[in-house]
Design a protein around this motif. Structure first.
Motif, PDB file in Angstrom:
ATOM      1  N   THR A   1      41.704  84.765  -3.394  1.00 63.49           N
ATOM      2  CA  THR A   1      41.020  86.017  -3.041  1.00 63.49           C
ATOM      3  C   THR A   1      39.621  85.740  -2.490  1.00 63.49           C
ATOM      4  OG1 THR A   1      40.084  86.206  -5.260  1.00 63.49           O
ATOM      5  CG2 THR A   1      42.199  87.313  -4.879  1.00 63.49           C
ATOM      6  N   GLY A   2      39.154  84.498  -2.558  1.00 62.68           N
ATOM      7  CA  GLY A   2      37.782  84.168  -2.175  1.00 62.68           C
ATOM      8  C   GLY A   2      37.602  83.990  -0.676  1.00 62.68           C
ATOM      9  N   PHE A   3      36.415  83.524  -0.322  1.00 66.24           N
ATOM     10  CA  PHE A   3      36.007  83.359   1.084  1.00 66.24           C
ATOM     11  C   PHE A   3      36.973  82.409   1.814  1.00 66.24           C
ATOM     12  CE2 PHE A   3      32.719  80.902   3.725  1.00 66.24           C
ATOM     13  CZ  PHE A   3      32.780  81.782   4.791  1.00 66.24           C
ATOM     14  N   VAL A   4      37.160  81.211   1.265  1.00 65.93           N
ATOM     15  CA  VAL A   4      38.049  80.232   1.911  1.00 65.93           C
ATOM     16  C   VAL A   4      39.509  80.644   1.699  1.00 65.93           C
ATOM     17  CG1 VAL A   4      38.775  77.811   1.946  1.00 65.93           C
ATOM     18  CG2 VAL A   4      36.356  78.376   1.554  1.00 65.93           C
TER      19      VAL A   4
ATOM     20  N   SER B   1      44.994  84.805  -9.965  1.00 64.98           N
ATOM     21  CA  SER B   1      43.684  85.466  -9.956  1.00 64.98           C
ATOM     22  C   SER B   1      43.361  86.036 -11.329  1.00 64.98           C
ATOM     23  CB  SER B   1      43.728  86.593  -8.915  1.00 64.98           C
ATOM     24  OG  SER B   1      42.605  87.422  -9.037  1.00 64.98           O
ATOM     25  N   ARG B   2      42.054  86.280 -11.565  1.00 56.42           N
ATOM     26  CA  ARG B   2      41.661  86.948 -12.816  1.00 56.42           C
ATOM     27  C   ARG B   2      41.936  88.440 -12.734  1.00 56.42           C
ATOM     28  NH1 ARG B   2      35.622  85.355 -12.479  1.00 56.42           N
ATOM     29  NH2 ARG B   2      36.217  85.823 -10.332  1.00 56.42           N
TER      30      ARG B   2
ATOM     31  N   ALA C   1      39.692  77.915  -6.689  1.00 58.02           N
ATOM     32  CA  ALA C   1      38.915  78.729  -7.628  1.00 58.02           C
ATOM     33  C   ALA C   1      37.596  78.054  -7.953  1.00 58.02           C
ATOM     34  CB  ALA C   1      39.720  78.963  -8.907  1.00 58.02           C
ATOM     35  N   GLY C   2      36.562  78.851  -8.145  1.00 57.89           N
ATOM     36  CA  GLY C   2      35.269  78.306  -8.549  1.00 57.89           C
ATOM     37  C   GLY C   2      34.195  79.369  -8.521  1.00 57.89           C
TER      38      GLY C   2
ATOM     39  N   ARG D   1      36.255  75.500 -12.319  1.00 58.82           N
ATOM     40  CA  ARG D   1      36.850  74.488 -11.434  1.00 58.82           C
ATOM     41  C   ARG D   1      37.770  73.546 -12.210  1.00 58.82           C
ATOM     42  NH1 ARG D   1      32.237  76.247  -9.509  1.00 58.82           N
ATOM     43  NH2 ARG D   1      32.008  76.413  -7.246  1.00 58.82           N
TER      44      ARG D   1
ATOM     45  N   GLY E   1      32.226  70.215   2.943  1.00 60.21           N
ATOM     46  CA  GLY E   1      30.801  70.452   3.145  1.00 60.21           C
ATOM     47  C   GLY E   1      30.548  71.955   3.079  1.00 60.21           C
TER      48      GLY E   1
ATOM     49  N   VAL F   1      30.596  75.565   3.971  1.00 61.45           N
ATOM     50  CA  VAL F   1      31.588  76.248   4.805  1.00 61.45           C
ATOM     51  C   VAL F   1      30.900  77.371   5.589  1.00 61.45           C
ATOM     52  CG1 VAL F   1      33.799  77.449   4.827  1.00 61.45           C
ATOM     53  CG2 VAL F   1      33.332  75.740   3.055  1.00 61.45           C
TER      54      VAL F   1
HETATM   55  P1  NDP Z   1      34.383  82.004  -3.660  1.00 62.62           P
HETATM   56  O1  NDP Z   1      33.011  82.128  -4.279  1.00 62.62           O
HETATM   57  O2  NDP Z   1      34.704  82.932  -2.568  1.00 62.62           O
HETATM   58  O3  NDP Z   1      35.390  82.110  -4.896  1.00 62.62           O
HETATM   59  C1  NDP Z   1      36.694  81.675  -4.897  1.00 62.62           C
HETATM   60  C2  NDP Z   1      37.509  82.337  -5.977  1.00 62.62           C
HETATM   61  O4  NDP Z   1      37.312  81.683  -7.223  1.00 62.62           O
HETATM   62  C3  NDP Z   1      37.181  83.776  -6.274  1.00 62.62           C
HETATM   63  O5  NDP Z   1      37.766  84.624  -5.325  1.00 62.62           O
HETATM   64  C4  NDP Z   1      37.732  83.987  -7.684  1.00 62.62           C
HETATM   65  O6  NDP Z   1      39.063  84.461  -7.666  1.00 62.62           O
HETATM   66  C5  NDP Z   1      37.705  82.564  -8.278  1.00 62.62           C
HETATM   67  N1  NDP Z   1      36.675  82.502  -9.331  1.00 62.62           N
HETATM   68  C6  NDP Z   1      35.349  82.782  -9.225  1.00 62.62           C
HETATM   69  N2  NDP Z   1      34.742  82.628 -10.415  1.00 62.62           N
HETATM   70  C7  NDP Z   1      35.703  82.256 -11.290  1.00 62.62           C
HETATM   71  C8  NDP Z   1      35.705  81.984 -12.672  1.00 62.62           C
HETATM   72  N3  NDP Z   1      34.573  82.054 -13.394  1.00 62.62           N
HETATM   73  N4  NDP Z   1      36.888  81.632 -13.248  1.00 62.62           N
HETATM   74  C9  NDP Z   1      38.044  81.561 -12.524  1.00 62.62           C
HETATM   75  N5  NDP Z   1      38.100  81.837 -11.211  1.00 62.62           N
HETATM   76  C10 NDP Z   1      36.950  82.176 -10.601  1.00 62.62           C
HETATM   77  O7  NDP Z   1      34.570  80.453  -3.202  1.00 62.62           O
HETATM   78  P2  NDP Z   1      34.833  79.835  -1.759  1.00 62.62           P
HETATM   79  O8  NDP Z   1      36.037  80.460  -1.176  1.00 62.62           O
HETATM   80  O9  NDP Z   1      33.560  79.825  -1.001  1.00 62.62           O
HETATM   81  O10 NDP Z   1      35.144  78.307  -2.152  1.00 62.62           O
HETATM   82  C11 NDP Z   1      36.430  77.898  -2.577  1.00 62.62           C
HETATM   83  C12 NDP Z   1      36.328  76.569  -3.296  1.00 62.62           C
HETATM   84  O11 NDP Z   1      35.779  75.609  -2.402  1.00 62.62           O
HETATM   85  C13 NDP Z   1      35.416  76.618  -4.529  1.00 62.62           C
HETATM   86  O12 NDP Z   1      35.953  75.841  -5.560  1.00 62.62           O
HETATM   87  C14 NDP Z   1      34.132  75.988  -4.034  1.00 62.62           C
HETATM   88  O13 NDP Z   1      33.432  75.284  -5.063  1.00 62.62           O
HETATM   89  C15 NDP Z   1      34.659  74.990  -2.997  1.00 62.62           C
HETATM   90  N6  NDP Z   1      33.643  74.722  -1.974  1.00 62.62           N
HETATM   91  C16 NDP Z   1      33.122  75.776  -1.254  1.00 62.62           C
HETATM   92  C17 NDP Z   1      32.109  75.546  -0.339  1.00 62.62           C
HETATM   93  C18 NDP Z   1      31.494  76.678   0.446  1.00 62.62           C
HETATM   94  O14 NDP Z   1      30.521  76.417   1.211  1.00 62.62           O
HETATM   95  N7  NDP Z   1      31.998  77.910   0.351  1.00 62.62           N
HETATM   96  C19 NDP Z   1      31.581  74.184  -0.116  1.00 62.62           C
HETATM   97  C20 NDP Z   1      32.239  73.152  -0.889  1.00 62.62           C
HETATM   98  C21 NDP Z   1      33.228  73.437  -1.790  1.00 62.62           C
HETATM   99  P3  NDP Z   1      39.519  85.767  -8.547  1.00 62.62           P
HETATM  100  O15 NDP Z   1      38.353  86.718  -8.550  1.00 62.62           O
HETATM  101  O16 NDP Z   1      40.703  86.266  -7.795  1.00 62.62           O
HETATM  102  O17 NDP Z   1      39.849  85.252  -9.899  1.00 62.62           O
END
Ligand code: NDP
Length: 289
Positions: free
Chosen positions: A3-6, A25-26, A53-54, A76, A152, A154
Motif C-alpha cells: 500500500t506504500g509509495f513503492v 497490510s495492517r 513494509a517499513g 522491517r 537508494g 526513491v
Molecule cells: P512507505 O513509507 O510508503 O511504507 C510502506 C508500507 O509499510 C506502508 O504502506 C505500510 O503498509 C507498511 N508499514 C509502515 N509502517 C509499518 C509498521 N510500523 N509495521 C508494519 N508495516 C508498516 O515506504 P516506501 O514505499 O517508501 O518504501 C518501501 C520499502 O523500501 C521500505 O522498507 C523502505 O525502508 C525501503 N526503502 C525506501 C526508500 C525510499 O526512498 N522510499 C529508500 C530505501 C529503502 P500498511 O499501512 O498497509 O500496513
C-alpha cells in the motif's frame, strides 16, 4: 508494504504485466490479508513474495528515540521474518522472494565506490538495521530464489523524499543540505519497481542488486538541489545548514541526509536490467512535469 509509495508503483507495474497481486497490510481491504492471518493461516498459494513494509524513517513528525527506533526495526525485520517463516512453512513455496532494503548498508564516504560485493553492514544504526533485515530474509534450503534490492533514495511523484522538498523548492527556498558535497544515491521509482519486477520474472537473478541509477555515483546532494531547481525553473541558492537538519531529525538520523554513499548498480546491470531513467535531469523532468 504494497500500500506504500513503492508498493503502489510495483503493484501497478505487475498488474499491467498480467500478474495478480495481493497485499499483506495492517489495514483491511480488497485483495488484502492481515499479518495475523498470514501468521495463523500461512501464505496463500502464490508465485512470489515481496517485502516493502517499513515505518518511514524520515518522518519529521516522529522524534528519533528508543520507541521510534524499535518501530523502525520491527516493521522491517519482524515483517521479513514473518514472511520468511510463511515461505519456509508453505507446502507449495513461491519461486521468488524479494526484499527491498537500503544502501545504508555501505559506510558513507565522499570518495569510496561500492558495488554489491563491497563490505558493510556493521558500523552504525542503519548499517546494522540492513544486516538484520537481510539476515531475516534468509531461508536455508528453500527452493524460493532470494533477491535483496538495496535501494537508494526513491524519487517519484506523490511520495518519498521529493514530496517533502517540492514546496520549498517551488518557492525558491530550496538548496543543498549541509555542505552539499555528500554523494546522493538515487533511483527513479519506475526503475525500483522495474528492478523488483525483473528480479521476480528472471529465473537467473539471485542475491544482492543495488537499486540506484547508473549515474548515481556521480551525483552529489548539491547537484541534486541544482537539477531539481532547474527542473522547476527556480533558483537553489539557500543551503540548509547541517545544524538545522540535525535539529529536525536528530543527529543519528541526520546522517542519512548529511552523508551519503557512491553506489554502483553493478550486478543490476550485469543481470540485464535496462534503466528507464539513468540520468537525473530526465528523472526529475518526468517527476515535476
Ligand atoms: P512507505 O513509507 O510508503 O511504507 C510502506 C508500507 O509499510 C506502508 O504502506 C505500510 O503498509 C507498511 N508499514 C509502515 N509502517 C509499518 C509498521 N510500523 N509495521 C508494519 N508495516 C508498516 O515506504 P516506501 O514505499 O517508501 O518504501 C518501501 C520499502 O523500501 C521500505 O522498507 C523502505 O525502508 C525501503 N526503502 C525506501 C526508500 C525510499 O526512498 N522510499 C529508500 C530505501 C529503502 P500498511 O499501512 O498497509 O500496513
Amino acid at each position: 508494504g504494497g500500500t506504500g509509495f513503492v508498493g503502489r508503483a510495483l503493484t501497478q507495474l505487475l498488474r499491467s504485466r498480467g500478474h495478480e497481486v495481493s497485499h499483506v497490510s495492517r489495514h483491511g481491504g480488497k485483495d488484502r490479508i492481515s499479518w495475523e492471518e498470514l501468521s495463523h493461516s500461512g501464505l496463500p498459494l502464490c508465485d512470489a513474495v515481496v517485502n516493502l513494509a517499513g515505518e518511514n524513517v524520515l518522518n519529521p513528525f516522529r522524534r528519533w528515540g528508543d520507541a521510534f527506533c524499535r518501530e523502525v526495526i520491527s516493521s522491517r525485520v519482524e515483517t521479513t521474518k514473518t514472511l520468511a517463516k510463511a515461505i519456509a512453512d508453505a507446502e507449495q513455496p513461491p519461486r521468488a522472494w524479494v526484499v527491498v532494503t537500503g544502501v545504508g548498508y555501505y559506510r558513507p564516504s565522499p570518495t569510496a565506490e561500492y558495488t554489491e560485493d563491497s563490505p558493510g553492514g556493521d558500523f552504525d544504526f542503519f548499517s546494522r538495521l540492513v544486516s538484520s533485515w537481510e539476515a531475516a530474509a534468509l531461508i536455508p534450503g528453500s527452493p524460493a530464489r532470494g533477491v535483496v534490492v538495496r535501494s537508494g533514495v526513491v524519487l517519484g511523484r506523490g511520495g518519498g523524499a521529493i514530496s517533502q522538498m517540492l514546496w520549498p523548492f517551488r518557492l525558491g527556498l530550496g538548496g543543498p543540505l549541509g555542505s552539499g558535497l555528500q554523494p546522493f544515491p538515487w533511483i527513479h521509482i519506475r526503475d525500483l519497481a522495474g528492478i523488483v519486477c525483473h528480479a521476480l520474472e528472471s529465473e537467473c537473478v539471485q542475491g544482492v542488486l543495488n537499486g540506484v541509477s547508473p549515474s548515481s555515483p556521480a551525483t552529489s546532494n548539491g547537484t541534486f538541489a541544482q537539477e531539481l531547481a532547474a527542473a522547476l525553473g527556480r533558483p537553489a541558492l539557500l543551503p540548509v545548514p547541517a545544524w538545522a537538519v540535525r535539529a529536525v531529525f536528530g543527529a543519528e538520523r541526520a546522517i542519512m541526509l548529511l552523508e551519503g554513499q557512491r553506489v554502483v548498480p553493478k550486478h543490476t546491470l550485469e543481470s540485464g536490467y535496462h534503466f528507464i531513467f539513468p540520468d537525473l535531469s530526465g528523472a526529475l523532468k518526468d517527476i515535476v512535469a
